[in-house]
Each structure stands twice: as C-alpha cells, then as structure tokens.
Design an enzyme around this catalytic site. Structure first.
Site, PDB file in Angstrom:
ATOM      1  N   CYS A   1       3.529  -4.953   6.325  1.00 31.64           N
ATOM      2  CA  CYS A   1       3.141  -4.718   5.087  1.00 31.64           C
ATOM      3  C   CYS A   1       4.371  -4.130   4.335  1.00 31.64           C
ATOM      4  O   CYS A   1       5.530  -3.863   4.784  1.00 31.64           O
ATOM      5  CB  CYS A   1       1.967  -3.497   4.814  1.00 31.64           C
ATOM      6  SG  CYS A   1       0.623  -4.177   5.737  1.00 31.64           S
TER       7      CYS A   1
ATOM      8  N   HIS B   1       0.790  -1.211  -0.194  1.00 28.72           N
ATOM      9  CA  HIS B   1       0.138  -0.067   0.292  1.00 28.72           C
ATOM     10  C   HIS B   1       0.901   1.169   0.024  1.00 28.72           C
ATOM     11  O   HIS B   1       2.152   0.942  -0.060  1.00 28.72           O
ATOM     12  CB  HIS B   1      -1.026  -0.090   1.223  1.00 28.72           C
ATOM     13  CG  HIS B   1      -0.322  -0.207   2.542  1.00 28.72           C
ATOM     14  ND1 HIS B   1       0.381   0.632   3.012  1.00 28.72           N
ATOM     15  CD2 HIS B   1      -0.223  -0.954   3.548  1.00 28.72           C
ATOM     16  CE1 HIS B   1       0.935   0.565   4.291  1.00 28.72           C
ATOM     17  NE2 HIS B   1       0.330  -0.682   4.501  1.00 28.72           N
TER      18      HIS B   1
END
Length: 510
Positions: free
Chosen positions: A151, A143
C-alpha cells in the site's frame, strides 16, 4: 451540518452501510483544515471542485490536484509518503508486496471510514488492464498508520486531510477521482537513469497518460484495449457507433483530438531529445536494488533512529540534520518499520583494508582465526591472523611457540599484535643477523639474549594502531548496543528493526 447530511444522503443514495458512514463517521467527517481552505482561495479553487491524485514512489510523494474555476487542474498540496512497499514497477501478483502503478478510479464506495489504519481508500487495483494480463491482488490502499505491505501509507493526520478533500469533491458531484501511480516523475533524467530497467516498456506506456495531463491539465480519459492503455480516445467524425473498449480485444477505430495530440507530440519530442543527450553524455544507469522493500520520504527517515529512505530519494549531511530538526507532517507511530538498507550493496562499497590484510596472512593465521566463534568481529579475526603470523615467525626463529599462541585466550592474542606490523615483516638483514648471533662459534650470545624479546615485545602496543583504525570508522549510533554494533553491523547499515503487526491487521483495510 444539516445541509452536509442532506448532500450526503443524495450523493450516497443506494450505498451500503460503510458508504453511508462516509458522512456520519467522526474521523471521516473532519473539516478541511483552514490552511488548505486559504490555499484554495488563493489558487481560485472551490472546496467541492473535482480533485486528482498523483503518486511517485522514488520521490515518495503524493500530490493532490484540484480543478480551478478555469476548468484546469492545479496542484493544491504535496504530501510526503511515510511508507510504500515493494520495488519500482507494477504489482503483478497477490503477496508480492508491490504497491501498484498505473491509472485507477476512486469512487465513494472505495472510501473506508472504518479502516483499521485510521482512514483509507482502495486504489481499485486490479483495473481492466491488470486483469487482462492476469495480474492478481486485492485491498491495495492509501491509508494511515505509516506501515505497508503493498500500500501507500501516510500518517493519520495526512490521510485525514486527503480523505476530507475526496469527501468534499464527492459532495460537489464528482463521481470518482483519478489516481495516477508512477515509479518516479516521468522526466527525461529519470527515464535515462532507468533506461535498462525491465519495466521500461510499461513505464513508457503510462508516461503517455502522464504527458496528456502535463500538457492539458485535464484528467485524461483512460481506456484499455489490446492489453494496453489508451488515453483521451474519441470516435472519428464519421463514426456511426460509440466506441467500445475491451482490455483483451482489438482496439476500435479511434482518434485523439488534434489539439491534445499535437501538444503531446511536441512535449515528447523535447523529452526524447533531452533523453538522447543524457544517454550520450553517459548518464549513469540506476543500480538495480535487491533486498530493499520499498521506500520512505526523507522527512520521516530523518526522524527515525537508523532510518533509511530505501528506494526513495535520500538526503545526506546537513540536509538530513535539518530535516531531523524540522516538524514531521503528522505523528510517526512507534511501530514504524523503515526500509532496510541493501546490505549486499553496502558490503560491495565498504573499504577493503581489512579483507586485504586478512588475505595476506599466512596459512597458520587462518587456522588460528578459525578457532574464534563465528560471532566475533572482523577486527578480532584480523588481530588473531596477525598473532598467528608473528607466532609462526617466532617459531621459525626459535622464539616462543605457535601452538602456545593458538591456544592463548583471545584477549592476549589481540593485545599482543599490532595490525600495522603485519605489513612490515622482518627483513633479510634482520634474519641474517639473528642467525649469526645464534650460530657463530665462540660468540657470547648471553648478552644478545634480551634482543629477540624486545623485538617481539614491540608489536604488543595495540593502542596506536587501534586508534588509527577507529579514526577511520564512523562512531557507533546511540541505538546500537555496546559490543554488538561493530561486530554485526556493516558501516552505513541500519540495525534490524522489529517487524510491525501489519500482517495481523485485516490486510490493510476493513
């Protein structure tokens, strides 16, 4: 626009509202940049041809590959990763802050155009292999926003490009693109450096898939059985039934196409020979890092005050300065939280001059230094230790009082002692001369009285020794507050950066 909407309605038929918004959300519908379109033309790629993504933690890079008209994949663009979290190695459990490693499949339903982090797509962790090992975790994304707790975080501009490439591949008919996540590029050099890492068995297993892609430039077919990865498995020529794989069950009888198998064997033989040479030459083993949460590409670390690449490959000297002057690939948000340096490792490699001086001081110096607050710097503690040494010496020689020195305000103690003099105590000859001066009968000592005072006053010249010590230390960074950096920051370490608001932002997805 009408044709795009029509294609979206066909590809995304039966999808939920978020998936339909893949074609209607403004951020998710940004066009592919002209430079990328030109690069595709140059590399004989179609806009809507299949794509493949590879991630490397140590290099902090994300690669986007596109299929050319020849049917083979070629590298389209490499994106520096703004932030990834955890350590080198696979994700094991929920909350361990590990970014996953392995092979994953990204379909249109995993694309999130309404992400709290600009745009994102779900990696698909855990896959069947992860589940077979009992590994847990959810919502592990690629993202924007440059912040991570498990992430792979890019800048908003970067994720917009990557998202648009994935979208176009789906519009071209690709049902899912493959995501390959590695700790580092699986070269003999990196394997040799990390040969003692406890994750090596897992890394050798996924290197098999890495090698399949390297020799074929085709997306490797991935299956799981017996709690392991299997790549490019095909049924035997005489098999009567299709292959059925179960990550927890016994592997079915399968074969690997000979052209692929032979090419992989040849590559692995070369890699193993090079690996053996590197080990025999004594290639240093990578130090196991503790207390460092993930990494950041050097292009981003160079632009953040006290920025650190963490577990990613860093840069030094002129290279870092040049990176600081170059243009960043996207906007770095103000709340970015770079990896924190390994303070334990920095302390282990720090110069040992000060500890040696402090240890060499007599017991009285320890009592004097203990009177200072804990927040005082090592330099001040050292100066107090030296003050205790000379005060004790003066008391023995009948000059002054050690108790008076101990109760003197810190500025007087630090100003009256020179660090350099602690290594040259009075010689036996000087002590004998002083004793003769004091105790020889009939000797007029009034003329000699000023001499001890002069000897004691000489150490009270801190400027020269202090200047010498200051010259051996790097200048304080502009971001370090006055009076605090030297006392609280280890040389080469980064200051504490305020934590971002990641934990309160919907778990990196939504």
């Amino acid at each position: 626009m009408a044709s795009v909407a029509l294609a979206a309605s066909i590809v995304l038929a039966g999808c939920d509202t978020d998936q339909v918004s893949l074609a209607t959300n403004a951020k998710a519908n940004q066009p592919v940049p002209p430079k990328l379109l030109a690069a595709m033309v140059e590399k004989d790629m179609d806009l809507q041809s299949p794509m493949l993504v590879r991630l490397f933690k140590q290099e902090a890079e994300l690669e986007v590959w596109k299929q050319t008209r020849s049917g083979r994949f070629a590298l389209l663009k490499t994106y520096p990763i703004c932030r990834w979290s955890g350590d080198l190695g696979p994700k094991v459990r929920e909350g361990d802050r590990q970014a996953p490693e392995g092979f994953y499949s990204i379909n249109p339903g995993q694309m999130n155009p309404q992400s709290a982090y600009y745009l994102s797509f779900n990696t698909g962790y855990p896959n069947a292999f992860d589940k077979a090992l009992g590994r847990s975790g959810s919502q592990l994304m690629v993202h924007g926003d440059c912040s991570s707790r498990g992430c792979y975080a890019m800048t908003d501009e970067q994720i917009a490009e990557i998202y648009s490439l994935g979208r176009e591949s789906f519009f071209g008919g690709q049902k899912a693109f493959q995501l390959q996540a590695y700790p580092f590029k699986m070269t003999p050099v990196n394997m040799a450096k990390h040969r003692n890492n406890p994750n090596m068995a897992f890394w050798k297993m996924i290197k098999e898939g890495y090698d399949h892609f390297e020799v074929t430039r085709q997306e490797p077919k991935v299956d799981f059985c017996e709690k392991k990865y299997v790549f490019d498995a095909a049924k035997a020529p005489d098999a009567k039934r299709d292959l059925v794989f179960d990550a927890s069950a016994k592997c079915p009888a399968y074969v690997i196409p000979e052209d692929v198998a032979s090419a992989v064997r040849e590559k692995q033989a070369k890699d193993e020979a090079e690996y053996a040479k590197l080990v025999s030459r004594g290639t240093p083993v990578a130090r196991m890092n503790t207390g460092i949460d993930g990494g950041m590409n050097k292009i981003f670390a160079a632009k953040i005050p006290e920025g650190s690449t963490g577990l990613s490959e860093g840069a030094e000297g002129n290279t870092l300065q040049m990176l600081a002057m170059s243009k960043a690939p996207g906007t770095i948000p103000g709340h970015v939280n770079p990896p924190k340096p390994n303070l334990d490792g920095a302390a282990a490699t720090a110069p040992q001059e000060e500890p040696v001086v402090a240890v060499a001081a007599p017991a009285a110096s320890t009592r004097v230094a203990a009177a200072a607050p804990a927040e005082k710097s090592q330099e001040k503690s050292q100066e107090k230790s030296q003050g205790g040494f000379f005060s004790n010496l003066g008391r023995k020689m009948g000059i002054g009082s050690a108790d008076t020195t101990a109760t003197s305000p810190p500025p007087q103690a630090t100003a009256s002692v020179a660090p350099a003099t602690t290594t040259s105590p009075p010689t036996a000859a000087s002590r004998l001369k002083a004793a003769v001066t004091r105790f020889v009968p009939g000797r007029d000592t009034s003329k000699d009285a000023p001499k001890p005072a002069v000897a004691v006053a000489k150490p009270a010249e801190p400027a020269k020794p202090d200047t010498r010590l200051a010259a051996t230390r790097p200048a304080l960074k502009p971001s370090v507050s006055d009076g605090a950096g030297e006392a609280t920051q280890i040389m080469g370490a980064a200051p504490v950066v305020q934590s971002n608001s990641f934990d309160s932002r919907f778990g990196a997805v939504k």
